[in-house]
Design a protein around this motif. Structure first.
Motif, mmCIF file in Angstrom:
data_model
loop_
_atom_site.group_PDB
_atom_site.id
_atom_site.type_symbol
_atom_site.label_atom_id
_atom_site.label_comp_id
_atom_site.label_asym_id
_atom_site.label_seq_id
_atom_site.Cartn_x
_atom_site.Cartn_y
_atom_site.Cartn_z
ATOM 1 N N VAL A 264 0.942 -1.208 0.115
ATOM 2 C CA VAL A 264 0.105 -0.013 0.110
ATOM 3 C C VAL A 264 0.800 1.309 -0.077
ATOM 4 C CG1 VAL A 264 -1.709 1.251 1.290
ATOM 5 C CG2 VAL A 264 -1.703 -1.294 1.125
ATOM 6 N N SER A 265 0.424 2.281 -0.661
ATOM 7 C CA SER A 265 1.322 3.337 -0.747
ATOM 8 C C SER A 265 0.317 4.806 -0.653
ATOM 9 C CB SER A 265 2.354 3.350 -1.845
ATOM 10 O OG SER A 265 1.666 2.949 -3.126
ATOM 11 N N ILE A 266 1.105 5.890 -0.560
ATOM 12 C CA ILE A 266 0.270 6.938 -0.826
ATOM 13 C C ILE A 266 0.530 7.460 -2.355
ATOM 14 C CG2 ILE A 266 -0.362 9.424 0.023
ATOM 15 C CD1 ILE A 266 -0.903 7.050 2.096
ATOM 16 N N VAL A 267 -0.428 7.787 -2.973
ATOM 17 C CA VAL A 267 0.044 8.095 -4.553
ATOM 18 C C VAL A 267 -0.827 9.429 -4.838
ATOM 19 C CG1 VAL A 267 0.063 5.702 -5.336
ATOM 20 C CG2 VAL A 267 -2.060 6.816 -5.299
ATOM 21 N N ARG A 268 -0.369 9.948 -5.898
ATOM 22 C CA ARG A 268 -0.868 11.582 -6.285
ATOM 23 C C ARG A 268 -2.238 11.588 -6.535
ATOM 24 N NH1 ARG A 268 2.360 16.188 -5.959
ATOM 25 N NH2 ARG A 268 4.471 15.083 -5.749
ATOM 26 N N GLU A 269 -2.873 10.675 -7.189
ATOM 27 C CA GLU A 269 -4.348 10.935 -7.808
ATOM 28 C C GLU A 269 -5.235 10.186 -7.094
ATOM 29 O OE1 GLU A 269 -3.552 10.565 -11.997
ATOM 30 O OE2 GLU A 269 -1.922 12.029 -11.421
ATOM 31 N N SER A 270 -6.425 10.523 -7.021
ATOM 32 C CA SER A 270 -7.441 9.554 -6.557
ATOM 33 C C SER A 270 -8.108 8.799 -7.350
ATOM 34 C CB SER A 270 -8.617 10.475 -5.678
ATOM 35 O OG SER A 270 -9.623 9.811 -5.522
ATOM 36 N N GLY A 271 -8.513 7.742 -6.949
ATOM 37 C CA GLY A 271 -9.334 6.628 -7.975
ATOM 38 C C GLY A 271 -10.574 6.566 -7.364
ATOM 39 N N SER A 272 -11.286 5.371 -7.172
ATOM 40 C CA SER A 272 -12.676 5.329 -6.413
ATOM 41 C C SER A 272 -12.615 3.871 -5.767
ATOM 42 C CB SER A 272 -13.824 5.530 -7.629
ATOM 43 O OG SER A 272 -13.538 4.549 -8.746
ATOM 44 N N PHE A 273 -13.840 3.870 -4.915
ATOM 45 C CA PHE A 273 -14.115 2.471 -4.486
ATOM 46 C C PHE A 273 -14.447 1.543 -5.515
ATOM 47 C CE2 PHE A 273 -14.097 5.496 -0.665
ATOM 48 C CZ PHE A 273 -13.097 4.641 0.082
ATOM 49 N N ARG A 274 -14.487 0.358 -5.218
ATOM 50 C CA ARG A 274 -15.058 -0.607 -6.072
ATOM 51 C C ARG A 274 -16.422 -0.974 -5.633
ATOM 52 N NH1 ARG A 274 -13.092 -5.833 -6.019
ATOM 53 N NH2 ARG A 274 -12.115 -5.346 -3.987
ATOM 54 N N GLU A 275 -17.546 -1.055 -6.482
ATOM 55 C CA GLU A 275 -18.810 -1.484 -6.241
ATOM 56 C C GLU A 275 -18.465 -3.123 -6.289
ATOM 57 O OE1 GLU A 275 -21.733 -1.549 -5.149
ATOM 58 O OE2 GLU A 275 -22.176 0.299 -6.080
ATOM 59 N N ASN A 276 -18.140 -3.709 -5.347
ATOM 60 C CA ASN A 276 -17.670 -4.950 -5.329
ATOM 61 C C ASN A 276 -18.895 -6.112 -4.717
ATOM 62 O OD1 ASN A 276 -17.494 -3.892 -2.694
ATOM 63 N ND2 ASN A 276 -16.642 -5.781 -1.731
ATOM 64 N N ASP A 277 -18.696 -7.330 -5.407
ATOM 65 C CA ASP A 277 -19.879 -8.259 -5.212
ATOM 66 C C ASP A 277 -19.524 -8.687 -3.537
ATOM 67 O OD1 ASP A 277 -20.792 -8.315 -7.544
ATOM 68 O OD2 ASP A 277 -19.340 -10.021 -8.174
ATOM 69 N N TYR A 278 -20.599 -9.054 -2.765
ATOM 70 C CA TYR A 278 -20.475 -9.253 -1.390
ATOM 71 C C TYR A 278 -20.923 -10.714 -1.277
ATOM 72 C CZ TYR A 278 -25.182 -7.446 -1.297
ATOM 73 O OH TYR A 278 -26.297 -7.204 -1.661
ATOM 74 N N ASP A 279 -20.706 -11.346 -0.362
ATOM 75 C CA ASP A 279 -21.245 -12.603 0.333
ATOM 76 C C ASP A 279 -20.997 -12.538 1.709
ATOM 77 O OD1 ASP A 279 -21.909 -15.130 0.679
ATOM 78 O OD2 ASP A 279 -20.074 -15.994 -0.436
ATOM 79 N N THR A 280 -22.133 -12.650 2.494
ATOM 80 C CA THR A 280 -22.256 -12.771 3.990
ATOM 81 C C THR A 280 -22.517 -14.126 4.655
ATOM 82 O OG1 THR A 280 -24.524 -11.977 3.894
ATOM 83 C CG2 THR A 280 -22.862 -10.377 3.878
ATOM 84 N N THR A 281 -22.405 -15.117 3.772
ATOM 85 C CA THR A 281 -22.798 -16.390 4.240
ATOM 86 C C THR A 281 -21.765 -16.850 5.138
ATOM 87 O OG1 THR A 281 -21.918 -17.462 2.368
ATOM 88 C CG2 THR A 281 -24.172 -17.265 2.547
ATOM 89 N N GLY A 282 -20.670 -16.423 5.274
ATOM 90 C CA GLY A 282 -19.762 -16.889 6.315
ATOM 91 C C GLY A 282 -19.796 -16.204 7.633
ATOM 92 N N TYR A 283 -20.589 -15.068 7.635
ATOM 93 C CA TYR A 283 -20.508 -14.340 8.694
ATOM 94 C C TYR A 283 -20.822 -14.905 10.008
ATOM 95 C CZ TYR A 283 -22.101 -10.362 12.038
ATOM 96 O OH TYR A 283 -22.374 -9.469 12.828
ATOM 97 N N GLU A 284 -19.965 -14.806 10.987
ATOM 98 C CA GLU A 284 -20.204 -15.346 12.447
ATOM 99 C C GLU A 284 -20.136 -14.185 13.323
ATOM 100 O OE1 GLU A 284 -17.265 -18.357 13.770
ATOM 101 O OE2 GLU A 284 -17.578 -19.284 11.530
ATOM 102 N N GLU A 285 -21.133 -14.178 14.413
ATOM 103 C CA GLU A 285 -20.999 -13.283 15.576
ATOM 104 C C GLU A 285 -19.836 -13.257 16.128
ATOM 105 O OE1 GLU A 285 -22.583 -10.469 16.435
ATOM 106 O OE2 GLU A 285 -24.312 -10.896 15.035
ATOM 107 N N PRO A 286 -19.091 -12.491 16.240
ATOM 108 C CA PRO A 286 -17.768 -12.404 17.266
ATOM 109 C C PRO A 286 -18.320 -12.526 18.802
ATOM 110 C CG PRO A 286 -17.605 -10.523 15.787
ATOM 111 C CD PRO A 286 -18.997 -11.012 15.589
ATOM 112 N N TYR A 287 -19.321 -11.845 19.196
ATOM 113 C CA TYR A 287 -19.887 -11.947 20.611
ATOM 114 C C TYR A 287 -21.468 -12.075 20.383
ATOM 115 C CZ TYR A 287 -15.465 -10.140 21.552
ATOM 116 O OH TYR A 287 -14.040 -9.961 21.706
ATOM 117 N N PRO A 288 -21.910 -13.485 20.372
ATOM 118 C CA PRO A 288 -23.363 -13.527 20.219
ATOM 119 C C PRO A 288 -24.064 -13.237 21.665
ATOM 120 C CG PRO A 288 -21.977 -15.711 19.761
ATOM 121 C CD PRO A 288 -21.191 -14.470 20.398
ATOM 122 N N GLU A 289 -25.378 -12.723 21.362
ATOM 123 C CA GLU A 289 -25.860 -11.968 22.824
ATOM 124 C C GLU A 289 -26.262 -13.342 23.540
ATOM 125 O OE1 GLU A 289 -27.360 -8.218 22.532
ATOM 126 O OE2 GLU A 289 -25.160 -8.860 22.775
#
Ligand code: FAD
Lengths: 289, 571
Positions: A264-289
């Motif tokens: 990772v570096s600090i560069v001169r020009e800005s780009g943009s964030f990616r409109e990425n695919d997402y998948d939440t099926t592996g989500y685990e609660e770190p601290y279940p209630e």
């Protein structure tokens, strides 16, 4: 331990109730009592600190009393909340400073009653905070409450026991109104710190309408700015280093200005964030209630 | 003159209300927005805190960058006093709410609402907080098109890097975390903030040797001076709509006015909701009564559809103070992103070797421009503040008492608790070498937390909000874990002293008090009252995972506007 705290709390509570529903001190002394107590607050929260002179420099010695903050604190607290009684008091504002200092004394008395103070209350501490032109020591000794007589640290300890209480105040005889005693700590510690470290001291007169106030925006006019090194408000800074980028992300582009960790570096020009695919099926609660 | 009847009345011109007003105005509906606070930067109110001014504004020509420059001085005490929730009249204090302990609720009154304070951070919710936690009746995918619409309107882009962000990124990378570059975040990592603040003029690069003024038109876009919490009028000299921070008064209010169908009436505090019950038992909203905060005069207005957007404290208060059916979740399930503050203090020489200068100078750059995300826990963000706000938010209160009473032992911080006295002065003497990290946790909706009212404890607008908040064990664990990660990052960035506040509950982000699925249906219309919609953060079903909530609140408000048109005004 729990029992110990609980008994302590209930003592403060009883004291508060009797104070707030009982007799108020003589009106003519009330203003002085409020001022003396808030002076002790300022002296505990932003004290004069000769011990910092060697370590940090002489500009770090004066505290809130050197700039008269206790007086501003009284008006600030009295004007802070309005409670819808437009025909009473200043524009319907809730004059909180008097009940506030009574609460401080109730807390101080409870601290002492329980023997949790590190030093004996001493009225000479209050007298020591007087300057030239202040009311005579004799009057100050007469009105000073327990809070003001405590050592600085004990005053802070007394504040610390207020959070758990409901207070009852009777504004303008409109019946009892409850609020949380934590508000007292918020006002005399949180707000006091904010006022001290803000631009406040630099105004010609903060009570003027906003469009008529003037402020030099200069550390020469604000003691706390000299103590923090804050230069005052600014219109801008030429402080841009660039944007985050990597070889394989669209976030930034162009020449590397500096490297962060090889990838990772600090560069001169800005780009943009990616409109990425997402998948939440592996989500685990770190601290279940 | 405000008319007696509109297609839609929107209560509150805060973060979300103007989004709904804009979309409804675009759909050709007549819309009145009633706002309790003043209208800054508007020719109709040249001295909004001193004189009542005009009644309403319907034209984008009324907006004035020059007036914003005058009114938003960015001096912190003055601006807090102006913007925090209270009447326009500068001689009158804040409107009182009751909050437990020495915590506080920080919301604003005025066109723009709490986005007048906000730091422009516009991330999306964590997808898992919507699709995997049990609270939301809709999918994350339903929100995505609306996120895109809002992000385009607010011009959301990666935040620029100045010294304090570089320092944080160095620490996060050294602590072993990865960079995130996507909008939909499912894994932990760090990234620049997606900010609704125009990027700075490239001429402000440290290497470019710029020595001109920081005023428009010499510079365009952000000018890298702190000031978001204090109003952010930069670049000074710019027309109203060219201000860099796209708070809702700058992004959505002009767009709403430009439709020609929207009128904004500030200084109008809505105190009751009018309903009619025809035929069946189901009441329908027909209008509101409101009180002019200068004259005290009470007026009323009728509408086909009523939209509540008074924020997550006042929207339920308004419902509870009106004669509406009981619903056991009105006001309840409040989430506030139970937060904390962890700060690092550096030695000058260490800073010099890591970022090439011997100070952090947190007053340079955007207020909040670097973040760390952890779906399931919440987030961290760097915060630059002027010293007064820094002191009250970071040091002025603690649930652990004063630092001198605590011995943190082998905790990852050197000191813990509230600071006052010589400790405070010593730490603040290092203000220029300090960086504060705000811990924002994914607290979950619990019915005990929220807003109630009791008769008798009232101001001129009726019973005041009594707010309760008590985090659960899980909420505390999530916050503690984030505070540890913050300390590790600061340490890895070379901080010589780390302090944890253990702040009491303080509500900068307030949500889920009229939750979708509990109080309102999937279109955000109340189950118990027809033609009454909620379009502010109170309709969020939870705290969106701990991400800054405004993007989601605004996306949902945009969606709700579409649903209103579909249900009541189609064809
Ligand atoms: C210091 C600070 C920084 C923040 N930074 C960020 C950030 O970077 N990103 C982010 O996402 N969030 C941030 N937030 C939070 C964000 O500002 C709020 O979550 C957002 O503004 C909430 O939008 P809202 O529409 O629900 O309520 P609000 O914006 O609070 O708007 C409610 C409006 O309704 C008005 N109103 C209330 N009652 C009535 C009534 N009865 N009649 C008429 N009008 C009424 C109020 O005056 C107000 O204008 C920040 C908050 C603070 C305090």
């Amino acid at each position: 331990m729990v029992l110990h705290v609980r008994r302590w709390l209930s003592e403060v509570w009883e004291r508060l109730e009797s104070l707030l529903t009982g007799e108020k001190p003589d009106e003519s002394d009330l203003d002085l009592y409020v001022e003396v107590t808030l002076r002790a607050v300022v002296d505990a929260v932003v004290p004069e600190t000769p011990e910092l002179a060697d370590e940090l420099g002489p500009e770090h010695v004066p505290g809130g009393l050197a700039v008269g903050m206790e007086e501003f604190l009284v008006t600030f607290v009295d004007d802070l909340f309005q409670f819808g009684f437009p025909h009473v008091g200043t524009r319907g504002n809730l004059p909180l400073s008097a009940p506030l200092v009574e609460v401080l004394d109730a807390a101080a008395d409870a601290l002492v009653a329980h023997g949790d103070n590190e030093a004996e209350p001493d009225v000479e501490r209050v007298v020591a905070l007087l300057g030239p032109g202040d009311p005579p020591a004799r009057r100050v000794r007469r009105v000073a409450g327990t809070f003001a007589k405590l050592s600085r640290r004990d005053r802070l300890r007394a504040l610390g026991i207020l959070d758990e209480f409901e207070l009852r105040v009777a504004p303008f005889g409109h019946g009892l109104f409850e609020f949380d005693a934590g508000l007292v700590g918020q006002l005399v510690v949180g707000f006091a710190e904010m006022i001290y470290y803000s631009e406040w001291q630099g105004y010609d007169d903060f009570s003027l309408p906003p469009s008529e106030r003037t402020h030099p925006n200069d550390p020469a006019a604000v003691q706390s700015w000299r103590q923090t090194g804050y230069p005052g408000v600014a219109d801008g800074y030429a402080a841009l280093r660039g944007y985050v980028g990597t070889d394989d992300s669209p976030l930034g582009a162009g020449d590397t200005w500096t490297d962060i960790d090889g990838r990772v570096s600090i560069v001169r020009e800005s780009g943009s964030f990616r409109e990425n695919d997402y998948d939440t099926t592996g989500y685990e609660e770190p601290y279940p209630e | 003159m405000v008319a007696a009847h509109y297609d839609v009345v929107v209560v509150g011109a805060g973060g979300d209300g103007p989004v709904a007003a804009w979309k409804l105005g675009e759909a050709g509906l007549s819309v009145l927005v009633l706002e309790a606070g003043p209208f800054y930067g508007n020719e109709q109110w040249p001295k909004p805190n001193e004189q009542p001014g005009a009644e309403s504004s319907s034209s984008v020509d009324d907006l004035s960058g020059r007036l914003l420059d005058e009114q938003f001085t960015t001096r912190e005490l003055e601006m807090i006093r102006k913007l925090v929730f209270g009447p326009a009249d500068h001689e009158r204090g804040f409107w009182l709410r009751k909050f437990p302990g020495d915590g506080a609720i920080l919301q604003c009154a005025g066109v723009g609402g709490t986005t007048l304070h906000y730091t422009g951070c516009h991330p999306r919710a964590y997808p898992a907080s919507i699709d995997e936690q049990p609270h939301w009746p809709v999918d994350y995918a339903d929100l995505v098109p609306y996120y895109r619409e809002i992000e385009a309107m607010c011009e959301v882009t990666p935040a620029p890097v100045t010294a304090k962000e570089e320092l944080f990124f160095r620490g996060a990378a050294a602590a072993g975390w990865d960079l995130i570059d996507g909008l939909n975040v499912t894994e932990p990592g760090y990234r620049p903030q997606p900010n609704a603040i125009r990027q700075p003029d490239p001429r402000l690069h440290v290497d470019a040797g710029y020595d001109g003024d920081f005023t428009y038109p010499e510079v365009d876009g952000d000018t890298l001076a702190l000031g978001s919490i204090a109003g952010h009028p930069f670049p000074r000299g710019a027309p109203y709509e060219e201000k860099a921070k796209r708070a809702s008064n700058v992004s959505f209010v002009p767009a709403a006015l430009r439709t020609g169908n929207v009128t904004v009436r500030p200084n109008a505090f809505v105190t009751s909701i009018e309903t009619e019950t025809a035929g069946n038992d189901h009441p329908e909203a027909t209008g509101v009564r409101f009180r002019d905060t200068w004259s005290g005069r009470v007026e009323s207005v009728d509408c086909e559809v009523l939209v509540l957007a008074a924020g997550a404290i006042e929207t339920p208060r308004l419902w509870l103070n009106a004669d509406l059916p009981k619903n056991e979740w009105v006001g309840r399930g409040m989430t506030i992103h139970f937060g904390d503050n962890v700060m690092g203090l550096w030695d000058a020489a260490d800073l010099e070797s890591s970022i090439g200068q011997d100070t952090v100078d947190q007053f340079q750059g955007q207020d909040i421009a670097a973040r760390f995300d952890y779906p399931g826990l919440g987030m961290l963000q760097t915060v630059g503040t002027a010293p007064g706000i820094g002191a009250i938010l970071g040091f002025g209160s603690s649930a652990s008492g004063f630092a001198f009473e605590n011995d943190p032992d082998d905790a990852p911080w050197d000191t813990l608790g509230r600071l006052a006295g010589s400790e405070l002065k010593r730490l603040l003497s290092g203000y220029r070498r300090t960086l504060q990290v705000l811990v924002v946790s994914d607290d979950r909706p619990h019915r005990r937390n929220g807003v109630t009212v009791v008769p008798g404890v009232e101001d001129e607008h009726g019973p005041i909000p009594l707010v309760n908040y008590e985090p659960s064990t899980g909420d505390r664990q999530r916050r503690d874990r984030l505070a540890e990660i913050a300390a590790e990052i600061l340490r890895a960035a070379g901080a010589s002293h780390v302090h944890r506040s253990d702040s009491p509950p303080t509500a900068l982000h307030v949500h889920s008090t009229m939750a979708m699925g509990k109080v309102v249906d999937e279109a955000c219309e109340a189950y118990d009252v027809g033609r009454l919609f909620v379009a502010d953060h109170s309709a969020l079903a939870n705290g969106v995972g701990g991400a800054n909530p405004t993007n989601t609140g605004q996306a949902l408000a945009a969606r709700t506007a579409d649903k209103i048109v579909e249900r009541y005004f189609a064809g």
